[in-house]
Scaffold this active site. Structure first.
Site, PDB file in Angstrom:
ATOM      1  N   ALA A  24     -22.554 -22.211  60.497  1.00 15.41           N
ATOM      2  CA  ALA A  24     -22.873 -22.769  59.179  1.00 15.41           C
ATOM      3  C   ALA A  24     -22.731 -24.286  59.129  1.00 15.41           C
ATOM      4  O   ALA A  24     -23.450 -24.963  58.390  1.00 15.41           O
ATOM      5  CB  ALA A  24     -21.981 -22.127  58.121  1.00 15.41           C
ATOM      6  N   THR A  28     -24.708 -27.459  56.683  1.00 18.49           N
ATOM      7  CA  THR A  28     -24.124 -27.903  55.406  1.00 18.49           C
ATOM      8  C   THR A  28     -24.730 -29.242  54.960  1.00 18.49           C
ATOM      9  O   THR A  28     -24.929 -29.454  53.768  1.00 18.49           O
ATOM     10  CB  THR A  28     -22.586 -28.029  55.474  1.00 18.49           C
ATOM     11  OG1 THR A  28     -22.239 -28.639  56.711  1.00 18.49           O
ATOM     12  CG2 THR A  28     -21.914 -26.683  55.398  1.00 18.49           C
ATOM     13  N   GLN A 102     -25.897 -18.226  64.271  1.00 15.71           N
ATOM     14  CA  GLN A 102     -25.393 -17.288  63.266  1.00 15.71           C
ATOM     15  C   GLN A 102     -26.110 -17.500  61.937  1.00 15.71           C
ATOM     16  O   GLN A 102     -25.924 -16.726  61.006  1.00 15.71           O
ATOM     17  CB  GLN A 102     -23.894 -17.527  63.027  1.00 15.71           C
ATOM     18  CG  GLN A 102     -23.010 -17.343  64.236  1.00 15.71           C
ATOM     19  CD  GLN A 102     -21.617 -17.898  63.966  1.00 15.71           C
ATOM     20  OE1 GLN A 102     -21.296 -19.032  64.306  1.00 15.71           O
ATOM     21  NE2 GLN A 102     -20.780 -17.090  63.337  1.00 15.71           N
ATOM     22  N   HIS A 120     -28.011 -12.979  63.200  1.00 15.21           N
ATOM     23  CA  HIS A 120     -27.952 -12.343  61.884  1.00 15.21           C
ATOM     24  C   HIS A 120     -29.312 -12.278  61.207  1.00 15.21           C
ATOM     25  O   HIS A 120     -29.395 -12.114  60.003  1.00 15.21           O
ATOM     26  CB  HIS A 120     -26.938 -13.070  60.990  1.00 15.21           C
ATOM     27  CG  HIS A 120     -25.537 -12.971  61.492  1.00 15.21           C
ATOM     28  ND1 HIS A 120     -24.688 -14.049  61.577  1.00 15.21           N
ATOM     29  CD2 HIS A 120     -24.832 -11.915  61.975  1.00 15.21           C
ATOM     30  CE1 HIS A 120     -23.529 -13.661  62.085  1.00 15.21           C
ATOM     31  NE2 HIS A 120     -23.588 -12.373  62.336  1.00 15.21           N
ATOM     32  N   CYS A 131     -41.363   1.044  58.275  1.00 16.69           N
ATOM     33  CA  CYS A 131     -42.219   0.911  59.469  1.00 16.69           C
ATOM     34  C   CYS A 131     -41.876  -0.308  60.316  1.00 16.69           C
ATOM     35  O   CYS A 131     -42.404  -0.464  61.414  1.00 16.69           O
ATOM     36  CB  CYS A 131     -43.693   0.883  59.080  1.00 16.69           C
ATOM     37  SG  CYS A 131     -44.248  -0.674  58.347  1.00 16.69           S
ATOM     38  N   CYS A 156     -47.297   0.984  54.407  1.00 18.03           N
ATOM     39  CA  CYS A 156     -46.738   2.340  54.331  1.00 18.03           C
ATOM     40  C   CYS A 156     -46.031   2.621  53.010  1.00 18.03           C
ATOM     41  O   CYS A 156     -45.573   3.729  52.785  1.00 18.03           O
ATOM     42  CB  CYS A 156     -45.779   2.565  55.500  1.00 18.03           C
ATOM     43  SG  CYS A 156     -44.179   1.773  55.292  1.00 18.03           S
TER      44      CYS A 156
HETATM   45 ZN   LIG Z   1     -44.053  -0.380  56.090  1.00 17.90          ZN
END
Ligand SMILES: [Zn+2]
Length: 260
Positions: A24, A28, A102, A120, A131, A156
């Site tokens: 992080a 900043t 991160q 992350h 999907c 979908c």
């Molecule tokens: Zn989908």
């Protein structure tokens, strides 16, 4: 400091595999609030609202709450800073092989870094929970603001989810495996703006050090790693990284001009 900077730059220049890991602290100065600090997100929001179980139970409410958070992190006011730019420049010049982060702000990619491993995920994308189709996040956030709660996949009909790791979710396995492999093969491992308090970021530098990497840390505060670090810069990354990148470059220029 200048000698240390020069020697750290030399180590990066001579490395066959140099890897950076950021947290992080690198963002900043781009105006992105951290999560746990004094003005952190968890002072105003309940972490439970961003848990996988809430997304599953009430995806519409999850998305409405999420808009606030995303506005602070992904608005047009958020741009890469000189630390992101210095890391991108190091990669462009062939001095940095990969960047593990991160952060979910997408700023390394915006700055021009190409080999980025996102532990992350990225809030710049959404993913269909059914999907797996991925889309840019900004138009989807506009749809949520326009009342589409939750937003759904055009293919979908599944519910779209920010492509970030929520509480209660596993880290992406491919990214994790690649990060570990990089830590094991790095000759130089550069840690920037991470307190190294959250796994797996806490253990990756130790893996690199165990495998013989020269360790370079740029962080305002002391990290748990400090005893194992060759170059420990307690500095603001936006100040120090451009100087480090220039020193990597300057050394290469000096060596080239010394050639017959
Ligand atoms: Zn989908």
């Amino acid at each position: 400091m200048d000698d240390a900077l020069r020697f750290a730059a030399q180590a990066i220049r001579e490395a066959e595999c140099a890897v950076a890991m950021t947290g992080a602290g690198v963002s900043t100065n781009s105006g992105i609030p951290d999560f746990r600090g004094e003005n952190g997100l968890w002072k105003t929001h309940d972490p439970a609202d961003f848990h996988r179980s809430r997304f599953e139970a009430s995806p519409g409410e999850f998305w409405r709450d999420r808009l606030d958070v995303d506005a602070a992190r992904h608005g047009e006011h958020v741009a890469p800073n000189p630390a992101h730019e210095a890391l991108a420049a190091l990669e462009t010049r062939g001095a940095l092989d990969a960047l593990i982060t991160q952060n979910i702000d997408g700023l390394h990619t915006k700055a021009g870094s190409e080999h980025v491993i996102e532990l992350h995920g990225s809030g710049e994308r959404v993913v269909c929970d059914d999907c797996g189709r991925r889309l840019a996040a900004a138009p989807v956030r506009d749809r949520v603001r326009g009342g589409e709660t939750p937003p759904r996949c055009a293919d979908c009909g599944g519910v779209l989810k920010p492509d970030v790791v929520l509480f209660g979710e596993q880290l992406p396995q491919a990214a994790l495996l690649e990060a570990h492999a990089l830590a094991e093969s790095a000759d130089v491992f550069l840690v920037v703006g991470s307190s190294l308090s959250v796994e797996p970021a806490a253990s990756l530098p130790g893996t690199a050090a165990d495998h013989g990497a020269t360790m370079v840390v740029v962080n305002l505060d002391r990290t748990p790693l400090s005893g194992r670090v060759e170059y420990d810069f307690r500095a603001d990354a936006t100040d120090l990284l451009p100087r480090l990148a220039a020193a990597v470059d300057g050394g290469a220029a000096a060596r080239d001009s010394a050639r017959p």
